[in-house]
Design a protein around this motif. Structure first.
Motif, PDB file in Angstrom:
ATOM      1  N   PRO A 198      -1.072  29.554  44.725  1.00 42.73           N
ATOM      2  CA  PRO A 198      -2.153  29.950  45.606  1.00 42.73           C
ATOM      3  C   PRO A 198      -3.677  28.175  45.579  1.00 42.73           C
ATOM      4  O   PRO A 198      -4.253  28.570  46.611  1.00 42.73           O
ATOM      5  N   GLY A 199      -3.565  28.186  44.596  1.00 41.53           N
ATOM      6  CA  GLY A 199      -5.419  26.939  44.118  1.00 41.53           C
ATOM      7  C   GLY A 199      -4.384  26.325  44.722  1.00 41.53           C
ATOM      8  O   GLY A 199      -5.519  25.366  45.133  1.00 41.53           O
ATOM      9  N   TRP A 200      -3.793  25.540  45.810  1.00 41.71           N
ATOM     10  CA  TRP A 200      -3.092  24.764  46.301  1.00 41.71           C
ATOM     11  C   TRP A 200      -2.894  23.908  47.815  1.00 41.71           C
ATOM     12  O   TRP A 200      -2.648  23.285  48.060  1.00 41.71           O
ATOM     13  N   ALA A 201      -2.923  25.771  47.929  1.00 44.50           N
ATOM     14  CA  ALA A 201      -2.684  25.783  49.688  1.00 44.50           C
ATOM     15  C   ALA A 201      -4.341  25.530  50.365  1.00 44.50           C
ATOM     16  O   ALA A 201      -5.009  25.665  49.477  1.00 44.50           O
ATOM     17  N   ALA A 202      -3.972  25.281  51.439  1.00 46.07           N
ATOM     18  CA  ALA A 202      -5.068  24.736  52.634  1.00 46.07           C
ATOM     19  C   ALA A 202      -5.356  26.303  52.654  1.00 46.07           C
ATOM     20  O   ALA A 202      -5.198  26.780  52.919  1.00 46.07           O
ATOM     21  N   SER A 257      -9.073  30.762  40.977  1.00 49.34           N
ATOM     22  CA  SER A 257      -7.229  31.263  42.081  1.00 49.34           C
ATOM     23  C   SER A 257      -7.318  30.106  42.630  1.00 49.34           C
ATOM     24  O   SER A 257      -6.402  30.258  43.965  1.00 49.34           O
ATOM     25  N   ARG A 258      -8.071  30.537  43.630  1.00 49.55           N
ATOM     26  CA  ARG A 258      -8.280  29.458  44.994  1.00 49.55           C
ATOM     27  C   ARG A 258      -8.578  28.011  45.377  1.00 49.55           C
ATOM     28  O   ARG A 258      -8.112  27.405  46.000  1.00 49.55           O
ATOM     29  N   ASP A 259      -8.699  27.696  44.318  1.00 48.06           N
ATOM     30  CA  ASP A 259      -9.416  26.007  44.466  1.00 48.06           C
ATOM     31  C   ASP A 259      -8.954  25.421  43.371  1.00 48.06           C
ATOM     32  O   ASP A 259      -9.788  25.422  42.049  1.00 48.06           O
ATOM     33  N   ALA A 260      -7.579  25.202  43.002  1.00 53.06           N
ATOM     34  CA  ALA A 260      -7.456  24.806  41.605  1.00 53.06           C
ATOM     35  C   ALA A 260      -7.907  23.281  41.034  1.00 53.06           C
ATOM     36  O   ALA A 260      -7.659  22.571  39.951  1.00 53.06           O
ATOM     37  N   GLY A 261      -8.843  22.947  41.735  1.00 57.91           N
ATOM     38  CA  GLY A 261      -9.015  21.474  41.892  1.00 57.91           C
ATOM     39  C   GLY A 261     -10.756  21.263  41.200  1.00 57.91           C
ATOM     40  O   GLY A 261     -11.929  20.981  41.633  1.00 57.91           O
ATOM     41  N   ALA A 262     -11.296  22.696  41.275  1.00 55.84           N
ATOM     42  CA  ALA A 262     -12.353  23.381  40.830  1.00 55.84           C
ATOM     43  C   ALA A 262     -12.942  23.234  39.308  1.00 55.84           C
ATOM     44  O   ALA A 262     -13.171  23.785  38.179  1.00 55.84           O
TER      45      ALA A 262
END
Length: 892
Positions: free
Chosen positions: A544-548, A744-749
């Protein structure tokens, strides 16, 4: 795009810069005979002398037949103005009247036998009249004329014509540019053809930027020439499609029949998969010139894309009627197919082009790139060398051979069905993680889509953005791309090329490997929107952290009246107004795939890929798989996308508060009383309260913001603001919860992960520390923090294998305390019984800190265990004790 005609004295002339071998040949008997016959014809006296300016205007406006008629009257009246002959030949070639063009050329040369511009018509005129064997004799004649009377061509016009001739003969292009084109401009700065020829030469070397710069220096009157705009359109076609389209429009406003502009337009439409519109443009070209070979080549491409092999073969035969040995026909077919990721078919077309002319460098270079994209590297790199050796000024060839030298220093990692090529240090730091991630993608996605992939799949990871762009596109640039998949070959940029805030490389490689799978299932016959949509869709399924995410900008575009329907989505990738709009094309395509899966299931989606593999066009296959007409699919999808946009923020509004920039929190709160659902307003209130250090009020404002916009991943999203407030209130658990929500929402944070690592270490939460360190390694494995944290956590969790690897990686990153790292690594290796490795690491620690006492003790232990006890004093450190206090890891 096909090569451009050149111009001399305002008249479009064929431009064949491909070198033609020189050889002695007989004189042109046919021309001589015609000259004798013409001398016996009495002069024709028209009622009124033709107007050359009027004829030029007609030609420039695309009224070729009328221009040829006027020129014919002038020539029959024996008007002694050479440009009339040039005009007549050019107009007849433009309409495919090749026999008439030959007669006109012969007649012109009978009067103006030393005219270089006229002689340069001969190669095309002879090719189109089955006289290809006569071309070397013409070129030899031109060479003699220039050699014995060079002063005759010492004008701006003469130098441009001579430059074109020397390019045909294979003379160094730099010399031609310096000594002929630039000199012509220097002598006559307002001579437009010199600028046009210089730009064409740059475009032949695939340097669009230089072509655009050259044309920008041209005099203002150049803008009255459709050729000027056509060349600009070609110069901008790769990097600025919107500007390219503007220049095509400008050219066609001057000359609606301008073939070069129409063909480039058709090329753009083909790339956008708008086949019917491209066909209509080709009809316009063939109405001007029914024998235009490039138009028939494009028709063959359209037939191929429509799975019409008979139509393709028929169009190719038409294309070759005018000149059977024209290598450009198969080159165009192959190039267009390669644009559609049909690299095997494209490479085969380039092979046919090279059979017609083994020295045709555009085909050789395109085949080189096709083979490299197919993973057939040996032949591909050989072709790159051959093109560069023949044409060292070709930008793409130069870039490729330079890149090959760098790639020779990379290392190759092998895995199941995988070959990963990386820069050596990066390979050591995270190469195993790349193999593990791709192996998981291989198992998951091949099983999910039932695809059989030709293996091994080659994955190349570049620490330089320009190297990635050259390998991928042949030219530097490629802003906005993180990875590209050609099928069996994937290219990607590493975190080193992405600045301070790199993207999650795991999600990038998962996305690209998904392309490998879907391209295999569809036999590389899928439109770009479907390919990209499935890959983005699968990213979100895996993590989910990779989702647009539907950002405010994306939400507004989804709700706009001009939202692109599903059937036209591929065009969204071609001319985005901004990088954000390109990202939106990915988001909308992923929504389209969600819509298809909701309607037809995953089996319907894979069945659609099978339809494409069988050659069915996407817009014909969709209705059967979805169970409704294409128009209904478009309408239902638009409803689906807009419903998703509205559901993301129900009851929210997005207008910016009408307040001065320095408005305090009370003013913002008062404005919100009348706009209770306004997201920018609540964000502004929260930020103002944070500035005023009114922490509890700020927390309440942020909670309201989160209710309105729970999925935001922007730099000032609600959870990041909550984390800031919690940190200032010394509430680590609240801060942790907020930061966990962010990642959890942004795996690039990466910023949130670094702070979580600090909290984990402070609380000695080793399990969380290890997990957060692994997550940060998926974003940036080129910094020390995640390796150090993972090493410490793994030690305390009793996971020596992972700790050893983490310390090894840390040692590669020029750490501030290398002695301590080598000592910890030696201790772990010692505990694992790996004594030789332990001895090497402890010696490295002592090399950094010779008086590191703990390392000395460890060395003795290792030696004793490996070689047996040594005859040393009971306490070998007594003397050291007198020298300094015991320290571990400190430098002396």
């Amino acid at each position: 795009m096909p090569r451009r005609p050149s111009e001399c004295g305002g008249i479009a002339m064929p431009n064949r810069h491909r070198p033609i071998p020189s050889r002695e040949a007989g004189h042109l008997a046919a021309i001589a005979l015609v000259a004798v016959a013409l001398a016996a014809i009495p002069p024709f006296c028209p009622a009124q002398e033709p107007d050359l300016d009027e004829a030029r205007s007609l030609f420039r406006a695309g009224a070729y037949s009328e221009a040829a008629r006027l020129a014919g009257e002038a020539v029959r009246g024996f008007v002694w103005e050479e440009e009339w002959i040039r005009l007549k030949v050019a107009a007849e070639l433009a309409t495919g009247e090749d026999e008439a063009a030959l007669a006109s050329l012969q007649q012109g040369l009978s009067r103006f036998s030393a005219s270089l511009p006229l002689l340069l018509f001969a190669p095309d005129v002879l090719r189109y009249n089955d006289g290809e064997e006569e071309i070397p004799a013409v070129l030899e004649r031109v060479e003699r004329l220039i050699r014995f009377a060079p002063e005759r061509y010492d004008s701006a016009e003469g130098r441009v014509a001579a430059g074109r001739f020397f390019l045909l003969r294979g003379v160094d292009p730099k010399r031609v540019l310096d000594q002929f084109y630039d000199e012509a401009i220097h002598r006559q700065p307002d001579f437009v053809p010199a600028y046009l020829e210089s730009a064409r030469l740059a475009l032949e070397k695939q340097d669009g930027a230089l072509a655009a710069q050259t044309l920008a220096r041209a005099p203002a009157e150049a803008a009255d020439d459709p050729e000027y705009h056509a060349l600009l359109a070609l110069a901008f076609s790769e990097d600025d499609r919107a500007r390219s389209a503007e220049e095509i429009d400008a050219a066609l406003a001057i000359n609606p029949n301008h073939v070069e502009s129409l063909l480039l337009w058709a090329d753009h439409l083909l790339e956008a998969e708008r086949l019917d519109e491209a066909s209509a443009i080709l009809d316009r070209v063939l109405a001007v010139n029914p024998r235009e070979q490039r138009a028939w080549a494009f028709r063959a491409v359209i037939a191929h894309l429509r799975n019409d092999p008979e139509g393709e073969a028929d169009a190719r035969l038409h294309a070759l009627e005018r000149w059977p040995n024209n290598p450009e026909v198969d080159h165009i077919i192959g190039r267009e197919l390669s644009q559609k990721y049909r690299f095997a078919e494209g490479a085969e077309s380039q092979r046919r082009a090279l059979l017609a002319d083994p020295d045709f460098l555009p085909a050789k270079l395109q085949r080189c790139q096709d083979l490299l994209r197919l993973g057939l590297e040996e032949e591909g790199w050989t072709l790159a060398d051959e093109v560069f050796e023949r044409d060292p000024y070709n930008v793409v060839a130069y870039n490729l051979v330079t890149l090959k030298d760098e790639l020779d220093d990379y290392v190759v990692l092998e895995g199941d069905g995988l070959r990963v090529r990386m820069e050596p240090t990066e390979a050591e730091l995270y190469g195993d993680r790349v193999l593990d991630l791709l192996g998981r993608a291989r198992r998951t996605l091949q099983q999910r889509y039932g695809a059989t992939v030709d293996e091994p799949v080659l994955v190349e990871v570049f620490p330089s953005k320009n190297d990635f762009a050259v390998r991928t596109f042949g030219l530097p640039g490629a802003d906005g791309f993180l990875g590209v998949c050609f099928g069996r070959v994937i290219t990607a940029i590493s975190p080193a090329a992405q600045g301070a805030n790199p993207s999650n490389w795991e999600s990038v490689l998962w996305h690209e490997y998904c392309h490998t799978v879907t391209l295999a299932r569809s036999r590389n016959r899928m439109p770009r929107w479907l390919s990209e949509g499935i890959s983005v869709f699968e990213e979100g399924r895996e993590n989910p952290g990779w989702a647009a995410r539907i950002t405010p900008h994306f939400r507004a575009k989804l709700l706009a009246d001009d939202l692109t329907p599903l059937s036209g989505l591929s065009a969204s990738f071609l001319a985005p107004e901004s990088p954000m709009d390109l990202q939106f094309a990915y988001v909308e395509s992923a929504l389209a795939v969600e819509f298809l899966v909701e309607r037809a299931g995953l089996d319907g989606l894979t069945g659609l890929l099978d339809d494409l593999a069988a050659g069915m066009p996407i817009n014909e296959a969709l209705p059967d798989r979805v169970g409704m007409s294409l128009n209904e699919i478009d309408a239902r999808f638009l409803d689906f996308a807009r419903d998703r946009a509205r559901a993301a923020n129900p009851g929210a509004s997005w207008e910016e508060p009408d307040l001065p920039p320095d408005a305090d929190s009370d003013a913002v709160r008062a404005w919100l009383d009348d706009h209770p659902g306004n997201i920018p307003g609540w964000r502004r209130l929260a930020l103002r309260l944070i500035d005023e250090q009114r922490w509890e009020e700020a927390r309440e404002a942020v909670r309201r913001l989160k209710e309105l916009d729970p999925d935001d991943v922007g730099p000032e999203n609600a959870d990041l603001l909550l984390a800031t407030i919690a940190r200032n209130l010394d509430d680590p658990e609240a801060e942790r919860r907020a930061l966990e929500a962010v990642v959890s929402r942004d795996a690039g944070a990466s910023g949130a992960l670094l702070r979580l690592i600090e909290l984990d270490e402070a609380g000695e939460d080793w399990a969380r520390l290890a997990e957060h360190a692994r997550q940060l390694l998926a974003v940036n494995p080129l910094i020390a923090a995640p390796h150090r944290s993972l090493a410490r956590a793994a030690e305390r969790l009793g996971q020596p294998g992972e700790a050893i690897e983490a310390y090894r990686d840390l040692a590669l990153l020029d750490p501030t305390d290398p002695a301590e790292i080598h000592y910890r690594l030696a201790s772990l290796l010692h505990d694992e019984g790996r004594l030789d490795e332990a001895r090497l690491e402890v010696l490295k620690a002592l090399e950094e800190a010779p008086r590191f006492r703990a390392a000395h003790r460890l060395l003795l232990e290792v030696v004793d265990e490996r070689d047996g006890p040594s005859p040393t004093p009971d306490d070998p450190f007594d003397e050291l004790d007198l020298l300094e206090p015991e320290t571990e890891g400190a430098r002396p």
